[in-house]
Enzyme design. Structure first.
Site, PDB file in Angstrom:
ATOM      1  CG  ASP A 203      -1.725   1.220   1.379  1.00 28.47           C
ATOM      2  OD1 ASP A 203      -2.330   1.621   0.373  1.00 28.47           O
ATOM      3  OD2 ASP A 203      -1.751   1.793   2.478  1.00 28.47           O
TER       4      ASP A 203
ATOM      5  CG  ASP B 287      -1.298   2.211   6.913  1.00 26.01           C
ATOM      6  OD1 ASP B 287      -1.637   2.193   5.703  1.00 26.01           O
ATOM      7  OD2 ASP B 287      -1.260   3.250   7.591  1.00 26.01           O
TER       8      ASP B 287
END
Length: 707
Positions: A418, A602
């Site tokens: 990400d 996250d």
């Protein structure tokens, strides 16, 4: 519940306890931590009671009591002294009996008389019998407990071998025989005690990692009372929202926010940075960090429970207690091993007697089989690697949450990141406009406190200690406004602040940044809020690429921002504007292509993708749901723990396989030799101890993982 368990002597005890309790109605799970000798039991209150669980453990030959790390450490220290005393007695007896045995061996080929030989044998017995009775207690006690519970552990064949050797030697001495085996029995105990002592030293060393965490946890804190007085109180007496004082040189006892004071903190546990970090009002502070200079007033967010330090300790314990598929295989093999060993020894005894050999040498051969086939090497093969690898990863700020995470990490060939909060730092950087005065900047920060927008929070964080302005109103989707000294100030979108021209100029300089404008009367300023790459992101991505990993970015952020980060890092495959379903679809496509994907993310939107990937990691700053979906978490602002986890896991998996092969090859060679009568009990003891030492030494190489 957590219990400390007395009677756990080796890896073979673990499946005995776990499987025995699993058969108890109402017990959902039981996990034994060999390093701590701790048993964790998950049970249903409506189906069983703690008393029944303790009674079940007692019936299996183990004594349970409430787990207290300090008490366990004290018990381990006493056990170490006891083993040293036994080792000293065995060593003293061995040296003296060997002197007598040399005389007998020399006399047997010269002119020794029967009376002289009997005298030396009885003198050896006088030394050996009390020495064996004392020095053999660690093995005899464990074997007695196992047999009382109708179980077999590794100490049963050892005890049988030693007692049979001494008993047969007494019979042989009474019958005026040429040979006795007191020296072999005592030497066997001596070498076994050396192995047992060093095994315990290893357990205590590996436990020191968790003990270091416990040492960081303060027991008391200086609480600021409502009347301003200071009082030293236990951590358990501090509640969320209260304030504590942290003086220079003290360890922080709570998680919270600094409300007054400035200092430098040693936050190496949290950030990985060894240099002290400057902190002030508005900064987060964590239990276990060290205040090096100034006085701090901290508003408590978590105290006795729920601190980051507690979370780190929990994750480390989870890693040490977890079971990989290789470890489950080794545990099952060790559990089956003892019955097979006894049957093999009995068959060997019967076979040699049928073949025409006298019962005395046949019994010696059977004793040798009992000793040489002890499954210590097999029982240590996987736990030793897992403990060493988990400790190495902890030092690299990686905490495993899944028992087979090491195995799955070792199979990774594709790493998917990400962007926001993963490749970049979780907190955005704010570029202060040129020409903005300190007074106006402070007003912008105070006004930002009245907004719920993420970009406004970045402005507020840049002005620590600010207090919100009165009568501020927020227009949803636009911004926030108020009057100060009759002048209207605004903070929000470019259109809301009529700052399109200023915004265009800032966008040219920062194409990957998000913009938020501030208007003070007729003055307009535009802040660029941008994500900053983790300090080592470029180096880590380059190392992963050089190691042969395929790399991708899957992010929900704007495609332009994702493309900028991808160009900076040199990652060709990058996709922005992706929803959780889009990420899952891409992971499924990679899986269908035969890729083993490590997903690193996250955000809340990353949780489904983390759960779907072959293996996953998240930073400790991730939301709780995301952490729960990840197989491992890493601490600090650096990305290096991801690369280190991949390197250590590859090394660990290779060493697990090597250790299993070492144990298998050892037994494939040693058992036939022992059955053939080609080795003595003493050589068998040396071989068995040597195999355990080799397996343990090989496991220590897991600390040196390289991509």
């Amino acid at each position: 519940m957590d219990f400390a368990v007395d009677g756990i002597t080796c890896a073979a005890c673990m499946p005995v306890i776990e499987q025995g309790l699993a058969r108890e109605p109402g017990v959902d799970a039981a996990r034994v931590n060999l390093t701590h000798r701790r048993l964790t039991v998950e049970w249903r209150e409506d189906a069983t009671t703690p008393q029944r669980i303790v009674e079940r453990l007692t019936a299996m030959g183990f004594r349970a009591f409430p787990f207290d790390p300090k008490a366990v450490e004290g018990e381990e220290a006493r056990e170490a002294r006891f083993l040293l005393q036994c080792l000293g007695v065995a060593g003293f007896a061995m040296m003296n009996i060997m002197l007598l045995s040399v005389s007998v061996w020399s006399g047997n080929v010269t002119d020794i008389t029967q009376e002289q030989r009997d005298f030396f044998h009885w003198l050896s017995a006088l030394i050996a019998v009390p020495a064996v009775a004392y020095a053999g207690r660690p093995f005899f006690r464990s074997a007695r407990m196992a047999l009382a519970a109708r179980q077999l552990n590794m100490d049963v064949p050892i005890s049988l071998g030693v007692l049979l050797a001494v008993g047969m030697s007494l019979v042989e001495t009474a019958n005026h025989a040429t040979h006795a085996y007191f020296d072999s029995a005592v030497m066997l105990l001596f070498f076994l005690l050396i192995g047992r002592y060093f095994e315990q030293l290893m357990r205590r060393k590996t436990r020191s990692v968790a003990a270091n965490i416990a040492a960081l946890k303060a027991e008391t804190a200086v609480k600021i009372m409502p009347d301003g007085a200071l009082r030293q109180v236990p951590i358990a007496a501090i509640q969320t929202g209260e304030r504590v004082m942290v003086r220079p040189g003290e360890r922080v006892a709570v998680d919270g926010l600094i409300v007054a004071g400035r200092s430098a903190l040693d936050q190496s546990l949290v950030t990985g940075e060894t240099l002290p970090q400057e902190v002030g009002p508005g900064d987060a502070i964590y239990a276990g960090t060290l205040n090096t200079s100034g006085m701090l007033t901290v508003e408590v967010r978590a105290a006795a429970r729920g601190t980051l330090l507690d979370e780190v300790g929990r994750l480390l314990e989870t890693a040490l207690e977890a079971r990989s598929s290789y470890r489950r295989l080794a545990d099952r093999a060790a559990a089956l091993y003892s019955p097979v060993v006894h049957l093999t020894a009995i068959a060997t005894l019967a076979g040699w007697i049928i073949a025409g050999l006298a019962w005395q040498p046949s019994l010696i051969i059977a004793i040798t089989v009992l000793i040489i086939t002890c499954p210590c090497a097999l029982g240590l093969a996987i736990p030793a690697v897992q403990v060493v690898a988990s400790g190495a990863l902890f030092k690299a700020h990686v905490l495993l949450q899944s028992g087979d995470a090491l195995e799955r990490l070792a199979a990774v060939d594709t790493v998917v990141f990400d962007k926001t909060g993963t490749l970049t730092l979780p907190e955005p950087a704010l570029d202060r406009p040129a020409g903005l005065s300190d007074e106006a900047f402070a007003l912008a920060g105070r006004l930002a406190l009245s907004s719920h927008h993420p970009l406004a929070r970045a402005v507020a964080a840049a002005v620590p200690g600010a207090k919100p302005l009165d009568a501020a109103t927020e227009e949803v989707g636009q911004g926030v406004r108020t009057l100060v000294d009759g002048i209207e100030i605004r903070l929000g979108s470019l259109a809301f602040c009529d700052a399109a021209a200023e915004g265009a100029a800032v966008a040219d300089r920062h194409p990957d940044a998000s913009l938020i404008a501030f208007r003070h009367g007729d003055l307009r300023h535009v802040f660029a809020v941008r994500q900053v790459l983790r300090p080592d992101a470029t180096a880590v991505v380059s190392a992963l690429r050089s190691a042969g990993f395929a790399l991708e970015i899957l992010s929900g952020d704007r495609p332009e921002a994702v493309a900028t980060v991808a160009r900076t890092l040199g990652i060709a495959a990058a996709n922005g504007g992706m929803k959780p379903a889009d990420k899952i679809a891409r992971l499924d496509a990679l899986k269908a292509a035969g890729c083993h994907v490590l997903m690193v993310g996250d955000g809340l939107n990353d949780a489904p993708a983390l759960a779907r990937a072959h293996v996953s990691m998240s930073p400790i700053t991730a939301v709780h749901l995301t952490q729960a979906a990840a197989d491992a978490v890493f601490l600090g602002d650096r990305l290096a723990p991801v690369a280190h986890a991949l390197a250590v896991s590859r090394t660990a998996l290779r060493l697990m396989k090597e250790n299993l092969w070492i144990a298998v090859v050892y037994n494939a060679i040693a058992v036939p030799i022992a059955i053939a009568g080609l080795v003595t009990p003493l050589i068998a003891a040396l071989a068995m101890s040597g195999s355990s030492v080799i397996v343990t030494a090989n496991a220590l190489r897991a600390r040196r993982g390289r991509l």
